[in-house]
Write an enzyme that holds these catalytic residues in place. Structure first.
Site, PDB file in Angstrom:
ATOM      1  N   GLU A  26       5.236  35.139  52.148  1.00 48.86           N
ATOM      2  CA  GLU A  26       5.645  35.616  50.828  1.00 48.86           C
ATOM      3  C   GLU A  26       6.870  34.837  50.357  1.00 48.86           C
ATOM      4  O   GLU A  26       7.954  35.012  50.882  1.00 48.86           O
ATOM      5  CB  GLU A  26       5.966  37.107  50.893  1.00 48.86           C
ATOM      6  CG  GLU A  26       4.830  37.973  51.413  1.00 48.86           C
ATOM      7  CD  GLU A  26       5.340  39.284  51.994  1.00 48.86           C
ATOM      8  OE1 GLU A  26       5.750  40.151  51.202  1.00 48.86           O
ATOM      9  OE2 GLU A  26       5.348  39.426  53.234  1.00 48.86           O
TER      10      GLU A  26
ATOM     11  N   HIS B  13       9.533  46.650  47.882  1.00 51.23           N
ATOM     12  CA  HIS B  13       8.514  46.111  46.969  1.00 51.23           C
ATOM     13  C   HIS B  13       8.417  46.863  45.638  1.00 51.23           C
ATOM     14  O   HIS B  13       7.322  47.100  45.127  1.00 51.23           O
ATOM     15  CB  HIS B  13       7.146  46.110  47.648  1.00 51.23           C
ATOM     16  CG  HIS B  13       7.019  45.161  48.805  1.00 51.23           C
ATOM     17  ND1 HIS B  13       7.732  43.993  48.896  1.00 51.23           N
ATOM     18  CD2 HIS B  13       6.249  45.222  49.926  1.00 51.23           C
ATOM     19  CE1 HIS B  13       7.403  43.360  50.025  1.00 51.23           C
ATOM     20  NE2 HIS B  13       6.521  44.085  50.672  1.00 51.23           N
TER      21      HIS B  13
ATOM     22  N   HIS C 218       1.572  39.321  47.772  1.00 54.91           N
ATOM     23  CA  HIS C 218       1.540  39.857  49.139  1.00 54.91           C
ATOM     24  C   HIS C 218       0.134  39.733  49.756  1.00 54.91           C
ATOM     25  O   HIS C 218      -0.355  40.663  50.393  1.00 54.91           O
ATOM     26  CB  HIS C 218       1.987  41.318  49.132  1.00 54.91           C
ATOM     27  CG  HIS C 218       2.587  41.786  50.426  1.00 54.91           C
ATOM     28  ND1 HIS C 218       2.021  41.514  51.652  1.00 54.91           N
ATOM     29  CD2 HIS C 218       3.705  42.500  50.680  1.00 54.91           C
ATOM     30  CE1 HIS C 218       2.761  42.066  52.600  1.00 54.91           C
ATOM     31  NE2 HIS C 218       3.802  42.664  52.040  1.00 54.91           N
TER      32      HIS C 218
END
Length: 344
Positions: free
Chosen positions: A309, A109, A178
């Protein structure tokens, strides 16, 4: 009609760059969503049940302090590259790049200080808010100056999230939000009574560090076949699964299409996910452990939320047969995801 309000939410700690954090409240007759200028975080999302009662269906914190401490990316936009890059390494134009390792042997991420931990510049729109930031060349090890715009707009029960980016050098880009959802209301203990379906004929098996092996496997005859709705708790039991944290491969078209649907029978709440992206990571909050104090003093145990996601496939930068994740200087990255809330 959508109304938009902006208000102060707090000030970043000095050691995290100082700066005012604002909250933007988007409200229609059926949905109310609160978004922060820190990480473009969806801090609250209230939607009606079949009796017209509103509940907040996303996990998060009441105050800024919760978001400035370590947390599992609640509600945030993550990037430059969502999900995992194996060993935090990739090569572009013959040059190797090394990223920060923040997930075992991998980069997750965006790295140590990804897009979720920075302040974005907001612009209020008639029906939403648009955020901008410049990610400088070399930030977290990535090449190129990357200009990024994230736009949230609300229309009735539909929240649209548009992601745009432009770069000065070839660089991998894959952006997602997220948010952790529980349609029974945040703070409910699990999502076992939710019914879920995902429009995917294949998924990506992963190794023990959650990196795709490279195989694109058919869902047919496996616990990953979610093409017809399944009740989550019973399904996990039936297939002896500890939970999901996998990319489902979507039809390779650039158009908006329905890719997932979640229904919560006790409240009647439904959530549909539509997107232009090639993949969707279905995650069932396997790493939540009840240690975080969330909104209203709620704790968030394992499986107390799910994430859907929309993004490119994990580790695509190292797997040439996956959808292309590299953005060229003469191109624009432009993807939209729509979350549609209703009752049944």
């Amino acid at each position: 009609m959508t109304t938009v309000r902006r208000e102060a939410f707090g000030r970043m700690p000095l050691e995290q760059g100082d700066g005012e954090v604002e909250k933007f409240v988007l409200e229609s007759d059926s949905v109310k969503v609160e978004i922060l200028s820190l990480g473009c975080i969806i801090a609250a999302l209230e939607t009606k049940d079949r009796d017209g009662v509103f509940s907040d269906v996303v996990l998060g914190f009441d105050t800024l302090e919760g978001y400035t401490r370590k947390h599992p990316f609640f509600g945030a936009v993550v990037g430059r590259v969502a999900n995992r890059i194996a060993n935090g390494r990739f090569t572009v134009d013959g040059k190797e790049y090394q990223l920060f390792l923040n997930n075992g042997p991998n980069s997750l991420h965006g790295g140590a200080k990804g897009f979720d931990k920075v302040l974005w510049s907001p612009q209020v729109l008639p029906d939403g808010v648009k955020f901008f930031r410049l990610s400088p060349d070399g930030e977290e090890g990535y090449p190129g100056d990357l200009k990024v715009w994230v736009t949230y707009t609300l229309s009735g029960g539909e929240l649209a999230i548009n992601y745009q980016a432009r770069t000065s050098k070839r660089t991998p880009v894959s952006l997602t939000n997220h948010a952790y959802f529980n349609l029974a209301g945040q703070g409910s203990q699990d999502v076992y009574d939710h019914e879920i379906s995902i429009e995917a004929d294949s998924y990506l098996p992963v190794d023990d560090t959650k990196i795709p092996t490279g195989e694109v496997a058919a869902v047919q005859g496996t616990g990953f076949d979610l093409r017809q709705p399944v009740e989550l708790g019973k399904h996990l039991q039936k297939f002896h699964l500890d939970g999901f944290d996998h990319n489902f491969c979507l039809q390779p078209v650039q158009d908006r299409r329905l890719v997932a649907r979640v229904f919560h029978p006790p409240t009647g709440r439904t959530m549909e996910v539509h997107t232009t992206q090639p993949g969707i990571q279905f995650y069932t909050g396997n790493n939540l452990d009840g240690s975080l104090k969330g909104k209203g003093g709620a704790t968030y145990p394992k499986h107390s939320a799910f994430c859907l996601e929309t993004q490119n496939w994990p580790d695509a930068v190292n797997k040439p047969h996956f959808p292309n994740v590299l953005l060229q200087p003469d191109e624009e990255y432009n993807h939209t995801t729509w979350l549609v809330f209703n009752t049944a």
